[in-house]
Design a protein around this motif. Structure first.
Motif, PDB file in Angstrom:
ATOM      1  N   ASP A  38       0.670  -9.447  -6.017  1.00  0.00           N
ATOM      2  CA  ASP A  38       0.856  -7.999  -6.188  1.00  0.00           C
ATOM      3  C   ASP A  38       1.845  -7.487  -5.152  1.00  0.00           C
ATOM      4  OD1 ASP A  38      -0.908  -7.825  -8.290  1.00  0.00           O
ATOM      5  OD2 ASP A  38      -2.526  -6.897  -7.125  1.00  0.00           O
ATOM      6  N   ARG A  39       2.603  -6.462  -5.500  1.00  0.00           N
ATOM      7  CA  ARG A  39       3.505  -5.783  -4.567  1.00  0.00           C
ATOM      8  C   ARG A  39       2.753  -4.614  -3.953  1.00  0.00           C
ATOM      9  NH1 ARG A  39       7.670  -8.877  -3.248  1.00  0.00           N
ATOM     10  NH2 ARG A  39       8.460  -7.012  -2.281  1.00  0.00           N
ATOM     11  N   VAL A  40       2.887  -4.437  -2.644  1.00  0.00           N
ATOM     12  CA  VAL A  40       2.192  -3.359  -1.945  1.00  0.00           C
ATOM     13  C   VAL A  40       3.143  -2.646  -1.000  1.00  0.00           C
ATOM     14  CG1 VAL A  40      -0.076  -4.463  -2.080  1.00  0.00           C
ATOM     15  CG2 VAL A  40       1.375  -4.895  -0.088  1.00  0.00           C
ATOM     16  N   LYS A  41       2.785  -1.424  -0.640  1.00  0.00           N
ATOM     17  CA  LYS A  41       3.506  -0.650   0.363  1.00  0.00           C
ATOM     18  C   LYS A  41       2.526  -0.345   1.485  1.00  0.00           C
ATOM     19  CE  LYS A  41       6.713   1.649  -2.777  1.00  0.00           C
ATOM     20  NZ  LYS A  41       7.932   1.080  -2.301  1.00  0.00           N
ATOM     21  N   ILE A  67      -2.279  -0.798   4.208  1.00  0.00           N
ATOM     22  CA  ILE A  67      -1.740  -0.702   2.851  1.00  0.00           C
ATOM     23  C   ILE A  67      -2.266   0.587   2.234  1.00  0.00           C
ATOM     24  CG2 ILE A  67      -1.670  -1.784   0.581  1.00  0.00           C
ATOM     25  CD1 ILE A  67      -2.253  -4.453   2.200  1.00  0.00           C
ATOM     26  N   ASP A  68      -1.370   1.414   1.739  1.00  0.00           N
ATOM     27  CA  ASP A  68      -1.718   2.720   1.171  1.00  0.00           C
ATOM     28  C   ASP A  68      -2.547   3.554   2.157  1.00  0.00           C
ATOM     29  OD1 ASP A  68      -0.459   1.867  -1.177  1.00  0.00           O
ATOM     30  OD2 ASP A  68      -2.337   1.137  -2.031  1.00  0.00           O
ATOM     31  N   ASN A  69      -2.342   3.352   3.448  1.00  0.00           N
ATOM     32  CA  ASN A  69      -3.069   4.042   4.537  1.00  0.00           C
ATOM     33  C   ASN A  69      -4.572   3.811   4.488  1.00  0.00           C
ATOM     34  OD1 ASN A  69      -0.606   5.005   5.304  1.00  0.00           O
ATOM     35  ND2 ASN A  69      -1.053   7.131   4.921  1.00  0.00           N
ATOM     36  N   GLN A  70      -5.030   2.767   3.785  1.00  0.00           N
ATOM     37  CA  GLN A  70      -6.475   2.579   3.707  1.00  0.00           C
ATOM     38  C   GLN A  70      -6.977   1.148   3.617  1.00  0.00           C
ATOM     39  OE1 GLN A  70      -8.129   4.470   0.211  1.00  0.00           O
ATOM     40  NE2 GLN A  70      -6.239   4.180  -0.921  1.00  0.00           N
ATOM     41  N   PHE A  71      -6.132   0.164   3.358  1.00  0.00           N
ATOM     42  CA  PHE A  71      -6.602  -1.209   3.187  1.00  0.00           C
ATOM     43  C   PHE A  71      -6.008  -2.138   4.240  1.00  0.00           C
ATOM     44  CE2 PHE A  71      -6.315   0.576  -1.208  1.00  0.00           C
ATOM     45  CZ  PHE A  71      -7.678   0.792  -1.372  1.00  0.00           C
ATOM     46  N   HIS A  72      -6.816  -3.142   4.682  1.00  0.00           N
ATOM     47  CA  HIS A  72      -6.388  -4.101   5.689  1.00  0.00           C
ATOM     48  C   HIS A  72      -5.330  -5.053   5.142  1.00  0.00           C
ATOM     49  CE1 HIS A  72      -9.091  -3.519   9.082  1.00  0.00           C
ATOM     50  NE2 HIS A  72     -10.069  -3.281   8.234  1.00  0.00           N
ATOM     51  N   GLY A  73      -4.247  -5.200   5.897  1.00  0.00           N
ATOM     52  CA  GLY A  73      -3.231  -6.187   5.583  1.00  0.00           C
ATOM     53  C   GLY A  73      -2.713  -6.808   6.870  1.00  0.00           C
ATOM     54  N   LEU A  74      -2.267  -8.049   6.788  1.00  0.00           N
ATOM     55  CA  LEU A  74      -1.701  -8.754   7.934  1.00  0.00           C
ATOM     56  C   LEU A  74      -0.492  -9.544   7.477  1.00  0.00           C
ATOM     57  CD1 LEU A  74      -1.869  -9.871  10.902  1.00  0.00           C
ATOM     58  CD2 LEU A  74      -3.220 -11.747   9.942  1.00  0.00           C
ATOM     59  N   ILE A  75       0.608  -9.381   8.198  1.00  0.00           N
ATOM     60  CA  ILE A  75       1.755 -10.265   7.996  1.00  0.00           C
ATOM     61  C   ILE A  75       1.610 -11.337   9.063  1.00  0.00           C
ATOM     62  CG2 ILE A  75       4.252 -10.493   7.921  1.00  0.00           C
ATOM     63  CD1 ILE A  75       4.360  -7.419   7.482  1.00  0.00           C
ATOM     64  N   PRO A  76       1.168 -12.555   8.684  1.00  0.00           N
ATOM     65  CA  PRO A  76       0.967 -13.600   9.686  1.00  0.00           C
ATOM     66  C   PRO A  76       2.273 -13.932  10.400  1.00  0.00           C
ATOM     67  CG  PRO A  76       0.170 -14.295   7.514  1.00  0.00           C
ATOM     68  CD  PRO A  76       0.906 -13.013   7.335  1.00  0.00           C
ATOM     69  N   CYS A  94       6.058  -0.999  15.212  1.00  0.00           N
ATOM     70  CA  CYS A  94       4.967  -0.103  14.833  1.00  0.00           C
ATOM     71  C   CYS A  94       5.553   1.148  14.196  1.00  0.00           C
ATOM     72  CB  CYS A  94       4.152   0.307  16.064  1.00  0.00           C
ATOM     73  SG  CYS A  94       3.007  -0.939  16.625  1.00  0.00           S
ATOM     74  N   GLY A  95       4.925   1.603  13.135  1.00  0.00           N
ATOM     75  CA  GLY A  95       5.379   2.805  12.451  1.00  0.00           C
ATOM     76  C   GLY A  95       6.312   2.534  11.291  1.00  0.00           C
ATOM     77  N   ASP A  96       6.812   1.304  11.167  1.00  0.00           N
ATOM     78  CA  ASP A  96       7.730   0.982  10.075  1.00  0.00           C
ATOM     79  C   ASP A  96       6.985   0.892   8.747  1.00  0.00           C
ATOM     80  OD1 ASP A  96       9.823   0.882  11.845  1.00  0.00           O
ATOM     81  OD2 ASP A  96      10.032  -1.301  11.816  1.00  0.00           O
ATOM     82  N   GLU A  97       7.593   1.465   7.720  1.00  0.00           N
ATOM     83  CA  GLU A  97       7.068   1.340   6.365  1.00  0.00           C
ATOM     84  C   GLU A  97       7.624   0.051   5.774  1.00  0.00           C
ATOM     85  OE1 GLU A  97       6.619   5.289   4.147  1.00  0.00           O
ATOM     86  OE2 GLU A  97       8.322   5.643   5.487  1.00  0.00           O
ATOM     87  N   ILE A  98       6.774  -0.689   5.077  1.00  0.00           N
ATOM     88  CA  ILE A  98       7.219  -1.959   4.508  1.00  0.00           C
ATOM     89  C   ILE A  98       6.825  -2.064   3.041  1.00  0.00           C
ATOM     90  CG2 ILE A  98       7.079  -3.200   6.703  1.00  0.00           C
ATOM     91  CD1 ILE A  98       4.484  -4.512   5.161  1.00  0.00           C
ATOM     92  N   ASP A  99       7.599  -2.874   2.327  1.00  0.00           N
ATOM     93  CA  ASP A  99       7.245  -3.338   0.990  1.00  0.00           C
ATOM     94  C   ASP A  99       6.940  -4.811   1.158  1.00  0.00           C
ATOM     95  OD1 ASP A  99       7.726  -0.991  -0.559  1.00  0.00           O
ATOM     96  OD2 ASP A  99       9.867  -1.329  -0.295  1.00  0.00           O
ATOM     97  N   ALA A 100       5.830  -5.268   0.616  1.00  0.00           N
ATOM     98  CA  ALA A 100       5.439  -6.661   0.808  1.00  0.00           C
ATOM     99  C   ALA A 100       4.795  -7.196  -0.460  1.00  0.00           C
ATOM    100  CB  ALA A 100       4.468  -6.773   1.979  1.00  0.00           C
ATOM    101  N   ARG A 101       4.543  -8.481  -0.410  1.00  0.00           N
ATOM    102  CA  ARG A 101       3.859  -9.149  -1.511  1.00  0.00           C
ATOM    103  C   ARG A 101       2.601  -9.775  -0.954  1.00  0.00           C
ATOM    104  NH1 ARG A 101       4.720 -14.702  -2.057  1.00  0.00           N
ATOM    105  NH2 ARG A 101       6.411 -14.904  -0.592  1.00  0.00           N
ATOM    106  N   VAL A 102       1.521  -9.709  -1.715  1.00  0.00           N
ATOM    107  CA  VAL A 102       0.252 -10.304  -1.299  1.00  0.00           C
ATOM    108  C   VAL A 102       0.362 -11.807  -1.501  1.00  0.00           C
ATOM    109  CG1 VAL A 102      -2.237 -10.420  -1.724  1.00  0.00           C
ATOM    110  CG2 VAL A 102      -1.038  -8.225  -1.920  1.00  0.00           C
ATOM    111  N   ILE A 103       0.187 -12.574  -0.415  1.00  0.00           N
ATOM    112  CA  ILE A 103       0.242 -14.030  -0.540  1.00  0.00           C
ATOM    113  C   ILE A 103      -1.150 -14.650  -0.561  1.00  0.00           C
ATOM    114  CG2 ILE A 103       2.560 -14.341   0.371  1.00  0.00           C
ATOM    115  CD1 ILE A 103       1.356 -15.037   3.077  1.00  0.00           C
ATOM    116  N   LYS A 104      -2.144 -13.884  -0.076  1.00  0.00           N
ATOM    117  CA  LYS A 104      -3.504 -14.419  -0.075  1.00  0.00           C
ATOM    118  C   LYS A 104      -4.501 -13.270   0.074  1.00  0.00           C
ATOM    119  CE  LYS A 104      -6.456 -17.665   2.417  1.00  0.00           C
ATOM    120  NZ  LYS A 104      -6.551 -18.591   3.546  1.00  0.00           N
TER     121      LYS A 104
END
Length: 180
Positions: free
Chosen positions: A105-108, A124-133, A143-153
């Motif tokens: 999935d693609r997330v912001k 993610i969406d100001n409410q869900f835990h995400g980590l870029i390993p 810190c503070g940067d907005e990102i577009d990412a893909r869920v890898i796991k």
């Protein structure tokens, strides 16, 4: 305070300990998360635009990284021991793992903390835990940067591992252009 179906009044204490009421809706309430802009810095901390007449104070002790004037950061609001409204950048406890995302999935999201040994923590969406390993953390992000990412796991605990780059076969063309 809700006066009727259309009018809400917000009451808060200002920095001089006076009660203030307004019909202007603030950008953040206590125990909420919002992406607020730094409007000024002082020797005590920074002030954030929260949509009210007075800006919201972000003490140095509540910053997880050095903030820059004009840049926005993910913060939560709390009432300090003097009964004043303040901001803190540690939003980890307000973020949940209850989501419907799946792999690819693609997330912001917004980076709210960076640990050199682990990677970048993302809301993610100001409410869900995400980590870029750390193994996926390419680029000059702060810190503070907005990102577009893909869920890898999707981990067993519900936290999402993210990548800011495409899969290797899709990324090769871009990487080749950078090298050339």
């Amino acid at each position: 305070i809700q006066l009727d179906d259309e009018i809400e009044v917000f009451i808060y204490r200002d920095s001089l300990d006076r009660l203030i009421s307004t019909v202007r809706k603030p950008k953040i309430l206590v125990d909420e998360i919002a992406y607020l802009k730094v409007v000024s810095k002082t020797k005590f901390g920074a002030f954030l635009d929260c949509g009210l007449e007075r800006d919201l104070f972000l003490p140095f002790a509540e910053q997880v990284c050095e903030v820059e004037e004009g840049k926005s950061y993910l913060v939560t609001m709390y009432v300090d021991k003097s009964d004043r409204l303040c901001a803190r950048m540690d939003v980890y406890g307000l973020i949940t793992t209850e989501h419907e995302y799946k792999e690819e999935d693609r997330v912001k999201g917004i980076i709210y903390n960076i640990k050199e040994s682990m990677g970048a923590f993302v809301a993610i969406d100001n409410q869900f835990h995400g980590l870029i390993p750390i193994r996926e953390f390419y680029g000059d992000y702060q810190c503070g940067d907005e990102i577009d990412a893909r869920v890898i796991k999707v981990r067993e605990d519900g936290k999402l591992e993210l990548a800011v780059r495409e899969k290797a076969f899709a990324q090769m063309e871009t990487d080749a252009e950078v090298i050339l």
